[in-house]
Write a protein that holds these residues in place. Sequence first.
Motif, PDB file in Angstrom:
ATOM      1  N   TYR A 331       0.837  -1.201   0.000  1.00 59.18           N
ATOM      2  CA  TYR A 331       0.000   0.000   0.000  1.00 59.18           C
ATOM      3  C   TYR A 331       0.875   1.256   0.000  1.00 59.18           C
ATOM      4  CZ  TYR A 331      -4.154  -2.790   1.123  1.00 59.18           C
ATOM      5  OH  TYR A 331      -5.200  -3.682   1.090  1.00 59.18           O
ATOM      6  N   TYR A 332       1.902   1.227   0.837  1.00 60.43           N
ATOM      7  CA  TYR A 332       2.788   2.395   0.942  1.00 60.43           C
ATOM      8  C   TYR A 332       3.489   2.656  -0.389  1.00 60.43           C
ATOM      9  CZ  TYR A 332       5.740   5.676   3.587  1.00 60.43           C
ATOM     10  OH  TYR A 332       6.352   6.804   4.079  1.00 60.43           O
ATOM     11  N   GLY A 333       4.004   1.590  -1.009  1.00 57.30           N
ATOM     12  CA  GLY A 333       4.676   1.757  -2.290  1.00 57.30           C
ATOM     13  C   GLY A 333       3.746   2.300  -3.353  1.00 57.30           C
ATOM     14  N   LEU A 334       2.504   1.802  -3.392  1.00 55.14           N
ATOM     15  CA  LEU A 334       1.549   2.291  -4.393  1.00 55.14           C
ATOM     16  C   LEU A 334       1.227   3.763  -4.173  1.00 55.14           C
ATOM     17  CD1 LEU A 334      -0.423   1.894  -6.722  1.00 55.14           C
ATOM     18  CD2 LEU A 334      -2.117   1.061  -5.051  1.00 55.14           C
ATOM     19  N   VAL A 335       0.987   4.151  -2.919  1.00 55.55           N
ATOM     20  CA  VAL A 335       0.667   5.554  -2.639  1.00 55.55           C
ATOM     21  C   VAL A 335       1.829   6.468  -3.017  1.00 55.55           C
ATOM     22  CG1 VAL A 335       0.278   7.190  -0.745  1.00 55.55           C
ATOM     23  CG2 VAL A 335      -1.096   5.112  -0.901  1.00 55.55           C
ATOM     24  N   LYS A 336       3.053   6.040  -2.721  1.00 58.90           N
ATOM     25  CA  LYS A 336       4.223   6.840  -3.112  1.00 58.90           C
ATOM     26  C   LYS A 336       4.312   6.968  -4.632  1.00 58.90           C
ATOM     27  CE  LYS A 336       7.476   7.898  -0.795  1.00 58.90           C
ATOM     28  NZ  LYS A 336       7.892   9.197  -0.220  1.00 58.90           N
ATOM     29  N   ASP A 337       4.083   5.873  -5.342  1.00 56.21           N
ATOM     30  CA  ASP A 337       4.151   5.909  -6.804  1.00 56.21           C
ATOM     31  C   ASP A 337       3.049   6.792  -7.389  1.00 56.21           C
ATOM     32  OD1 ASP A 337       6.401   4.307  -7.110  1.00 56.21           O
ATOM     33  OD2 ASP A 337       5.237   2.452  -7.121  1.00 56.21           O
ATOM     34  N   LEU A 338       1.864   6.711  -6.819  1.00 54.55           N
ATOM     35  CA  LEU A 338       0.763   7.538  -7.328  1.00 54.55           C
ATOM     36  C   LEU A 338       1.008   9.015  -7.041  1.00 54.55           C
ATOM     37  CD1 LEU A 338      -2.308   5.328  -6.340  1.00 54.55           C
ATOM     38  CD2 LEU A 338      -1.418   5.741  -8.646  1.00 54.55           C
ATOM     39  N   GLY A 339       1.548   9.317  -5.853  1.00 59.12           N
ATOM     40  CA  GLY A 339       1.869  10.708  -5.549  1.00 59.12           C
ATOM     41  C   GLY A 339       2.886  11.264  -6.530  1.00 59.12           C
ATOM     42  N   ARG A 340       3.876  10.445  -6.856  1.00 60.28           N
ATOM     43  CA  ARG A 340       4.874  10.860  -7.853  1.00 60.28           C
ATOM     44  C   ARG A 340       4.226  10.992  -9.230  1.00 60.28           C
ATOM     45  NH1 ARG A 340       7.662   7.525 -10.955  1.00 60.28           N
ATOM     46  NH2 ARG A 340       7.116   5.773  -9.608  1.00 60.28           N
ATOM     47  N   PHE A 341       3.302  10.086  -9.549  1.00 59.03           N
ATOM     48  CA  PHE A 341       2.637  10.137 -10.849  1.00 59.03           C
ATOM     49  C   PHE A 341       1.855  11.438 -11.031  1.00 59.03           C
ATOM     50  CE2 PHE A 341      -1.030   9.388 -13.603  1.00 59.03           C
ATOM     51  CZ  PHE A 341      -0.409   8.916 -14.748  1.00 59.03           C
ATOM     52  N   THR A 342       1.292  11.971  -9.945  1.00 55.30           N
ATOM     53  CA  THR A 342       0.549  13.231 -10.062  1.00 55.30           C
ATOM     54  C   THR A 342       1.459  14.422 -10.380  1.00 55.30           C
ATOM     55  OG1 THR A 342       0.738  13.831  -7.725  1.00 55.30           O
ATOM     56  CG2 THR A 342      -1.131  12.423  -8.360  1.00 55.30           C
ATOM     57  N   GLY A 343       2.774  14.229 -10.264  1.00 56.52           N
ATOM     58  CA  GLY A 343       3.723  15.320 -10.447  1.00 56.52           C
ATOM     59  C   GLY A 343       4.297  15.814  -9.142  1.00 56.52           C
ATOM     60  N   GLY A 344       3.751  15.325  -8.025  1.00 58.59           N
ATOM     61  CA  GLY A 344       4.225  15.738  -6.715  1.00 58.59           C
ATOM     62  C   GLY A 344       3.375  16.839  -6.122  1.00 58.59           C
ATOM     63  N   ALA A 345       3.473  16.987  -4.812  1.00 58.56           N
ATOM     64  CA  ALA A 345       2.622  17.942  -4.093  1.00 58.56           C
ATOM     65  C   ALA A 345       2.845  19.375  -4.552  1.00 58.56           C
ATOM     66  CB  ALA A 345       2.870  17.818  -2.585  1.00 58.56           C
ATOM     67  N   ALA A 346       4.102  19.778  -4.762  1.00 67.61           N
ATOM     68  CA  ALA A 346       4.375  21.160  -5.152  1.00 67.61           C
ATOM     69  C   ALA A 346       3.762  21.482  -6.510  1.00 67.61           C
ATOM     70  CB  ALA A 346       5.889  21.401  -5.183  1.00 67.61           C
ATOM     71  N   ASP A 347       3.857  20.547  -7.433  1.00 68.65           N
ATOM     72  CA  ASP A 347       3.297  20.763  -8.767  1.00 68.65           C
ATOM     73  C   ASP A 347       1.776  20.865  -8.715  1.00 68.65           C
ATOM     74  OD1 ASP A 347       4.166  20.696 -11.771  1.00 68.65           O
ATOM     75  OD2 ASP A 347       2.403  19.396 -11.664  1.00 68.65           O
ATOM     76  N   ARG A 348       1.163  19.997  -7.942  1.00 69.46           N
ATOM     77  CA  ARG A 348      -0.293  20.017  -7.848  1.00 69.46           C
ATOM     78  C   ARG A 348      -0.791  21.257  -7.101  1.00 69.46           C
ATOM     79  NH1 ARG A 348      -0.160  17.554 -11.478  1.00 69.46           N
ATOM     80  NH2 ARG A 348      -1.615  19.191 -12.038  1.00 69.46           N
ATOM     81  N   LEU A 349      -0.030  21.703  -6.104  1.00 75.31           N
ATOM     82  CA  LEU A 349      -0.401  22.923  -5.381  1.00 75.31           C
ATOM     83  C   LEU A 349      -0.290  24.132  -6.304  1.00 75.31           C
ATOM     84  CD1 LEU A 349      -1.304  24.016  -2.650  1.00 75.31           C
ATOM     85  CD2 LEU A 349       1.105  24.344  -2.064  1.00 75.31           C
ATOM     86  N   ALA A 350       0.735  24.157  -7.147  1.00 76.04           N
ATOM     87  CA  ALA A 350       0.873  25.248  -8.103  1.00 76.04           C
ATOM     88  C   ALA A 350      -0.289  25.241  -9.104  1.00 76.04           C
ATOM     89  CB  ALA A 350       2.208  25.144  -8.850  1.00 76.04           C
ATOM     90  N   ALA A 351      -0.679  24.061  -9.558  1.00 77.89           N
ATOM     91  CA  ALA A 351      -1.802  23.956 -10.488  1.00 77.89           C
ATOM     92  C   ALA A 351      -3.105  24.412  -9.831  1.00 77.89           C
ATOM     93  CB  ALA A 351      -1.938  22.519 -10.996  1.00 77.89           C
ATOM     94  N   LEU A 352      -3.264  24.052  -8.538  1.00 82.48           N
ATOM     95  CA  LEU A 352      -4.455  24.494  -7.810  1.00 82.48           C
ATOM     96  C   LEU A 352      -4.447  26.007  -7.659  1.00 82.48           C
ATOM     97  CD1 LEU A 352      -6.981  23.930  -6.147  1.00 82.48           C
ATOM     98  CD2 LEU A 352      -5.502  23.497  -4.172  1.00 82.48           C
ATOM     99  N   GLY A 353      -3.282  26.585  -7.361  1.00 82.47           N
ATOM    100  CA  GLY A 353      -3.194  28.039  -7.247  1.00 82.47           C
ATOM    101  C   GLY A 353      -3.567  28.739  -8.533  1.00 82.47           C
ATOM    102  N   GLU A 354      -3.151  28.175  -9.659  1.00 85.57           N
ATOM    103  CA  GLU A 354      -3.523  28.754 -10.950  1.00 85.57           C
ATOM    104  C   GLU A 354      -5.024  28.697 -11.180  1.00 85.57           C
ATOM    105  OE1 GLU A 354      -1.223  26.698 -13.824  1.00 85.57           O
ATOM    106  OE2 GLU A 354       0.692  27.550 -13.188  1.00 85.57           O
ATOM    107  N   ARG A 355      -5.628  27.581 -10.742  1.00 87.87           N
ATOM    108  CA  ARG A 355      -7.079  27.447 -10.871  1.00 87.87           C
ATOM    109  C   ARG A 355      -7.809  28.495 -10.036  1.00 87.87           C
ATOM    110  NH1 ARG A 355      -9.955  24.036 -14.468  1.00 87.87           N
ATOM    111  NH2 ARG A 355      -8.597  22.292 -15.008  1.00 87.87           N
ATOM    112  N   VAL A 356      -7.350  28.632  -8.801  1.00 89.47           N
ATOM    113  CA  VAL A 356      -8.012  29.586  -7.903  1.00 89.47           C
ATOM    114  C   VAL A 356      -7.850  31.002  -8.401  1.00 89.47           C
ATOM    115  CG1 VAL A 356      -7.958  30.536  -5.568  1.00 89.47           C
ATOM    116  CG2 VAL A 356      -7.767  28.071  -5.898  1.00 89.47           C
ATOM    117  N   ALA A 357      -6.679  31.309  -8.954  1.00 92.68           N
ATOM    118  CA  ALA A 357      -6.411  32.645  -9.461  1.00 92.68           C
ATOM    119  C   ALA A 357      -7.110  32.926 -10.792  1.00 92.68           C
ATOM    120  CB  ALA A 357      -4.906  32.858  -9.597  1.00 92.68           C
ATOM    121  N   GLY A 358      -7.651  31.869 -11.386  1.00 93.57           N
ATOM    122  CA  GLY A 358      -8.354  32.049 -12.647  1.00 93.57           C
ATOM    123  C   GLY A 358      -7.451  32.126 -13.845  1.00 93.57           C
TER     124      GLY A 358
END
Length: 358
Positions: A331-358
Amino acid sequence: MDFGLDETQREIAELTAAVLAKETDPGQSWRALADAGLLALALPAELGGDGLGVAEVAMVLTEVGRAAGSVPALPALAALGLGVLPLNRLGSPEQRAALLPGVAAGETLLTAAVHEPSNPFTTRPGTTAVTDGGVWRLSGTKIAVPHADTAARILVPASLPTGTGIFLVDPAADGVACTATHTSGGGTEHSVRLDGVVATEAELLTDSRPGEAIAVLHRYALAAAVALGDGALAGALELTTRHVASREQFGRPLAAFQAVAQQIADVYITSRTLHLAALSAVWRLSAGLDPGQDLEVAAYWLAEEAPKALASCHHLHGGLGVDVTYPLHRYYGLVKDLGRFTGGAADRLAALGERVAG
């Protein structure tokens, strides 16, 4: 907005869980899902499918994630999230007829190359496609491609002279080189180098307006990842809850100690938050809406908070948690791999910030 599952979705989730619980051989679990018709849910009726959509496919992915302690999960991400859903939406009738039935039968896989070096989920690929004597020639490098070497086709985004396009690339074609790369969970993943790979118009997916195809691919890829991650975290929580309820120290179950109860409560909160965000994003996708902030929130939570929750599960298990014969590490390995697959937390937070900013 009602996030309650309908009868069909509940039956799909229950059937998937039952199939995976019954199949004790991990190598046969994929075929068992196919035999139960669970890989054909999104196929159109003319191809032997049920004509359902992303919400029903997400039910399968979530249950696969929940059972990830005993069955491989990355094939589901590749075939369904990176293959069936985008190809069913963007492919021509000929492309769908040629590729989708094999996946539904459990005989072949599809996958997609959504990442490039230092550029996850790029909307302006460094991979290029140029015309040459009536054909396209693709060149570039993709990374973190699940099951690239065994897939029937890889969906490859590339920059065209007039925008972007997605090509169906045969990994066995001349000019394609797949190099295996390491993953946390031991799944199959590759870097793919394209050197003048020939593609025709018949291998180019439909893009009715500029940027539509790559946006659709990215949405389905992220939705599949968060659905899998939702199930994986829920499975790890169930495993840990059973352990602390049955394991005794000083004559009392571990769950009776306040510190343990507080930690398992934190894992529960993380799991429920990810579940709600994933369910909201999938609901919007299934309704034909832009999943927008919901999908980015779910992906960020998967990349940032889910690994911390799994670390707590390991802590609560003590030494048992790192035993290779015990399922928690998968389970731990899969969650780590999926988190990396998303681009990582910093990348996703930046994408969310762009969404919020319009």
